[in-house]
Motif scaffolding. Structure first.
Motif, PDB file in Angstrom:
ATOM      1  N   ASP A  15      41.983  15.361  85.207  1.00 30.39           N
ATOM      2  CA  ASP A  15      40.589  15.531  84.790  1.00 30.39           C
ATOM      3  C   ASP A  15      39.699  15.868  85.979  1.00 30.39           C
ATOM      4  OD1 ASP A  15      38.373  15.028  82.709  1.00 30.39           O
ATOM      5  OD2 ASP A  15      37.825  13.687  84.372  1.00 30.39           O
ATOM      6  N   GLN A  16      39.894  15.178  87.085  1.00 28.57           N
ATOM      7  CA  GLN A  16      39.097  15.449  88.281  1.00 28.57           C
ATOM      8  C   GLN A  16      39.378  16.841  88.843  1.00 28.57           C
ATOM      9  OE1 GLN A  16      36.609  13.431  89.616  1.00 28.57           O
ATOM     10  NE2 GLN A  16      36.948  12.429  87.625  1.00 28.57           N
ATOM     11  N   ILE A  17      40.615  17.257  88.758  1.00 29.64           N
ATOM     12  CA  ILE A  17      40.975  18.590  89.269  1.00 29.64           C
ATOM     13  C   ILE A  17      40.283  19.675  88.450  1.00 29.64           C
ATOM     14  CG2 ILE A  17      42.877  20.229  89.469  1.00 29.64           C
ATOM     15  CD1 ILE A  17      44.669  17.878  90.262  1.00 29.64           C
ATOM     16  N   PHE A  18      40.346  19.576  87.104  1.00 30.86           N
ATOM     17  CA  PHE A  18      39.711  20.574  86.254  1.00 30.86           C
ATOM     18  C   PHE A  18      38.183  20.548  86.431  1.00 30.86           C
ATOM     19  CE2 PHE A  18      43.747  20.799  83.995  1.00 30.86           C
ATOM     20  CZ  PHE A  18      43.784  22.140  83.603  1.00 30.86           C
ATOM     21  N   SER A  19      37.597  19.343  86.436  1.00 28.84           N
ATOM     22  CA  SER A  19      36.144  19.246  86.597  1.00 28.84           C
ATOM     23  C   SER A  19      35.712  19.860  87.922  1.00 28.84           C
ATOM     24  CB  SER A  19      35.706  17.772  86.538  1.00 28.84           C
ATOM     25  OG  SER A  19      36.078  17.194  85.314  1.00 28.84           O
ATOM     26  N   GLU A 146      35.855  18.573  78.142  1.00 32.83           N
ATOM     27  CA  GLU A 146      36.105  17.656  77.025  1.00 32.83           C
ATOM     28  C   GLU A 146      37.371  18.047  76.268  1.00 32.83           C
ATOM     29  OE1 GLU A 146      35.223  14.218  75.066  1.00 32.83           O
ATOM     30  OE2 GLU A 146      34.154  15.089  76.779  1.00 32.83           O
ATOM     31  N   LYS A 147      37.573  19.378  76.105  1.00 34.31           N
ATOM     32  CA  LYS A 147      38.799  19.848  75.444  1.00 34.31           C
ATOM     33  C   LYS A 147      40.040  19.486  76.259  1.00 34.31           C
ATOM     34  CE  LYS A 147      36.648  23.741  73.035  1.00 34.31           C
ATOM     35  NZ  LYS A 147      36.593  25.231  72.895  1.00 34.31           N
ATOM     36  N   VAL A 148      39.923  19.646  77.593  1.00 32.73           N
ATOM     37  CA  VAL A 148      41.049  19.280  78.458  1.00 32.73           C
ATOM     38  C   VAL A 148      41.336  17.782  78.353  1.00 32.73           C
ATOM     39  CG1 VAL A 148      41.839  19.134  80.849  1.00 32.73           C
ATOM     40  CG2 VAL A 148      40.687  21.201  80.035  1.00 32.73           C
ATOM     41  N   ARG A 149      40.257  16.982  78.336  1.00 37.01           N
ATOM     42  CA  ARG A 149      40.435  15.530  78.229  1.00 37.01           C
ATOM     43  C   ARG A 149      41.096  15.148  76.909  1.00 37.01           C
ATOM     44  NH1 ARG A 149      34.492  13.760  80.545  1.00 37.01           N
ATOM     45  NH2 ARG A 149      34.997  13.986  82.786  1.00 37.01           N
ATOM     46  N   ASN A 150      40.650  15.808  75.821  1.00 35.44           N
ATOM     47  CA  ASN A 150      41.267  15.519  74.516  1.00 35.44           C
ATOM     48  C   ASN A 150      42.739  15.893  74.510  1.00 35.44           C
ATOM     49  OD1 ASN A 150      38.837  14.578  73.506  1.00 35.44           O
ATOM     50  ND2 ASN A 150      38.232  16.572  72.666  1.00 35.44           N
ATOM     51  N   LEU A 151      43.030  17.028  75.158  1.00 36.41           N
ATOM     52  CA  LEU A 151      44.425  17.441  75.237  1.00 36.41           C
ATOM     53  C   LEU A 151      45.256  16.447  76.050  1.00 36.41           C
ATOM     54  CD1 LEU A 151      46.541  19.609  74.600  1.00 36.41           C
ATOM     55  CD2 LEU A 151      45.860  20.804  76.695  1.00 36.41           C
ATOM     56  N   LEU A 152      44.674  15.953  77.152  1.00 33.50           N
ATOM     57  CA  LEU A 152      45.368  14.955  77.968  1.00 33.50           C
ATOM     58  C   LEU A 152      45.592  13.662  77.187  1.00 33.50           C
ATOM     59  CD1 LEU A 152      43.592  15.382  81.424  1.00 33.50           C
ATOM     60  CD2 LEU A 152      45.956  15.976  80.868  1.00 33.50           C
ATOM     61  N   ILE A 153      44.570  13.251  76.427  1.00 27.81           N
ATOM     62  CA  ILE A 153      44.708  12.024  75.630  1.00 27.81           C
ATOM     63  C   ILE A 153      45.786  12.194  74.576  1.00 27.81           C
ATOM     64  CG2 ILE A 153      43.542  10.518  73.974  1.00 27.81           C
ATOM     65  CD1 ILE A 153      40.943  11.033  75.551  1.00 27.81           C
ATOM     66  N   LEU A 154      45.766  13.361  73.902  1.00 29.17           N
ATOM     67  CA  LEU A 154      46.784  13.631  72.883  1.00 29.17           C
ATOM     68  C   LEU A 154      48.179  13.650  73.497  1.00 29.17           C
ATOM     69  CD1 LEU A 154      47.287  14.338  69.912  1.00 29.17           C
ATOM     70  CD2 LEU A 154      47.049  16.758  70.528  1.00 29.17           C
TER      71      LEU A 154
END
Length: 457
Positions: A15-19, A146-154
């Motif tokens: 998440d930090q890398i993408f942000s 947010e989409k990346v985070r949702n994908l990571l959570i999934l």
């Protein structure tokens, strides 16, 4: 838990890398744009240039505002919450005067959007003219993140469920054999020694299963030999006691007719009492050895002298059966560190066994050096021999070969167990070789050194 411990930090790092990537990309873009606008204004120092930049920003939908040297907004494009005539904060104005670029996030109270702001001071030489601030909305960045985070959570949930399923399957694969072994050991503990654990693999579980099966087999053999021993020992005890009681009664009541008959009864009583004494002595000796209470008196001993004494003490019994004992002793053998009395007990026991199970032929006793550090004593007979299937068990306590003829040959099944214990207690080893109907050979090897010191002849 292990998967969660790994996935949570990993998800945070991703998440930090993408942000950081998106923010840096936008920040670089607006920083470059504000620098170009500031350079254009610094080169012309004309109000027309400011108006032109404002028009270009409106046309290209670039949000910006320009301030003069006092921090007053003199141009605005698309930022209604910062009208012309308003002023920057004193801290930001001072930063621009110092030539410091400003990077910040701005929440627009009018539109409710968040912006990333890059402000560049306008200098021409040492003269300060103000600053250019370019804004870029970061709502799209937040949506992408947010989409990346949702994908990571999934992905994390999927990985956790997969790990959970894998753990359940693996735990069942590991626990099922253990449960089977636990049930088997409980059955064995209850006395069902025919219980066996099913071996289905070649891993550590199978080694444990085989060990449990071997334990059950050994316990069953021990139980069978123990039961047989108690049956034999009760018979062995009952027989001499019966003889002693019967013939003592005959002598007490004077039921004999001649002195010769009386002497015969006394001889029987003497023999049976000696037999009973030997049986009790063997039981006592073996019990002491197994409890580690036997005391050995170690010293340097001449094994040749002990072999000769043992042969001499058993020669009368051999002559009574018409057997000859052949003795061969190698010259100049080193001394052995051991207990002389126990060494003699070992040899007499083996020679007695050879005499007991040999009907014709001879018994050979040899003493020779094997190598620089060992000497070997062998006792070989031409007797009935031992079946090959019985050889691995003859040193076990209570074990008896030729059970159907045990009364004919005598013995309690303790002699060889005592011999093996005494040999091992003195650092030696014993082996047996036999052919059914041809004879048996016992080989005993003893070291000739103790505590690193070698003996001298």
């Amino acid at each position: 838990m292990l998967f969660l411990i790994v996935l949570l930090p990993l998800g945070f790092v991703i998440d930090q890398i993408f942000s950081g990537f998106y923010y840096r990309q936008v920040q670089d873009e607006i920083t470059g744009l504000s620098s170009r606008y500031a350079q254009s204004i610094a080169n012309t120092r004309d109000l027309m240039t400011v108006n032109m930049i404002e028009m270009m920003a409106n046309f290209s939908d670039v949000k910006l505002y320009i301030v003069d040297a006092d921090g007053r907004v003199i141009a605005n494009s698309g930022v209604p919450s910062i009208p012309e005539g308003s002023f920057l904060s004193k801290a930001e104005t001072n930063d621009l005067i110092k030539g410091t670029s400003i990077q910040k996030e701005y929440d627009d109270p009018v539109s409710g959007n968040r912006f990333l702001v890059s402000g560049t001071p306008i200098f021409n030489g040492n003269a300060f003219y103000g600053g250019v601030f370019v804004l870029s909305s970061i709502e799209g960045i937040h949506q992408s993140i947010e989409k990346v985070r949702n994908l990571l959570i999934l992905s994390g949930v999927g990985a956790f469920l997969l790990a959970l399923g894998f753990t359940v399957v693996l735990s069942r694969k590991l626990s099922d054999p253990l449960i089977q072994m636990e049930r088997a050991t409980r059955q064995i503990a209850k006395g069902d020694l025919d219980t066996r654990v099913k071996v289905t693999s070649g891993d550590e579980m199978s080694y444990l299963a085989r060990a449990i099966n071997d334990l059950a087999q050994d316990l069953k053999r021990y139980r069978d030999t123990r039961s047989e021993f108690f049956a034999n020992i009760s018979h062995e005890l009952r027989t001499p006691v019966t003889y002693l009681e019967g013939y003592a009664k005959v002598l007490k009541e004077g039921l004999y007719h001649t002195e010769e008959e009386k002497e015969q009864y006394l001889e029987i009583i003497d023999q049976e009492s000696k037999r009973l004494t030997r049986l009790i002595y063997d039981l006592f000796e073996l019990s002491k050895m197994e409890e580690g209470k036997v005391i050995l008196n170690f010293e340097w001993i001449d094994l040749a002298e002990i072999v000769e004494n043992s042969v001499q003490k058993t020669s009368l019994k051999a002559k009574q059966k018409g057997l000859r004992i052949q003795l061969n002793i190698q010259d100049d053998l080193p001394l052995v560190w051991g207990d002389g009395l126990r060494m003699e007990q070992i040899l007499i026991n083996l020679i007695d066994n050879a005499i007991r199970y040999t009907e014709q032929g001879e018994i050979s006793v040899q003493l020779q050096g094997v190598d620089r550090d060992q000497v070997m004593v062998s006792v070989e007979d031409t007797g009935i021999g031992i079946p090959k299937t019985e050889l691995p068990f003859i040193f076990e306590r209570f074990y008896r070969v030729e059970k159907s003829r045990s009364r004919q040959y005598g013995g309690t099944g303790l002699g060889l167990a005592i011999v093996k214990k005494l040999v091992e207690l003195q650092g030696g080893s014993i082996e047996v070789f036999s052919q059914l109907g041809k004879g048996t050979r016992f080989e005993i090897k003893f070291p000739t050194s103790s505590n690193g010191k070698e003996s001298t002849p």
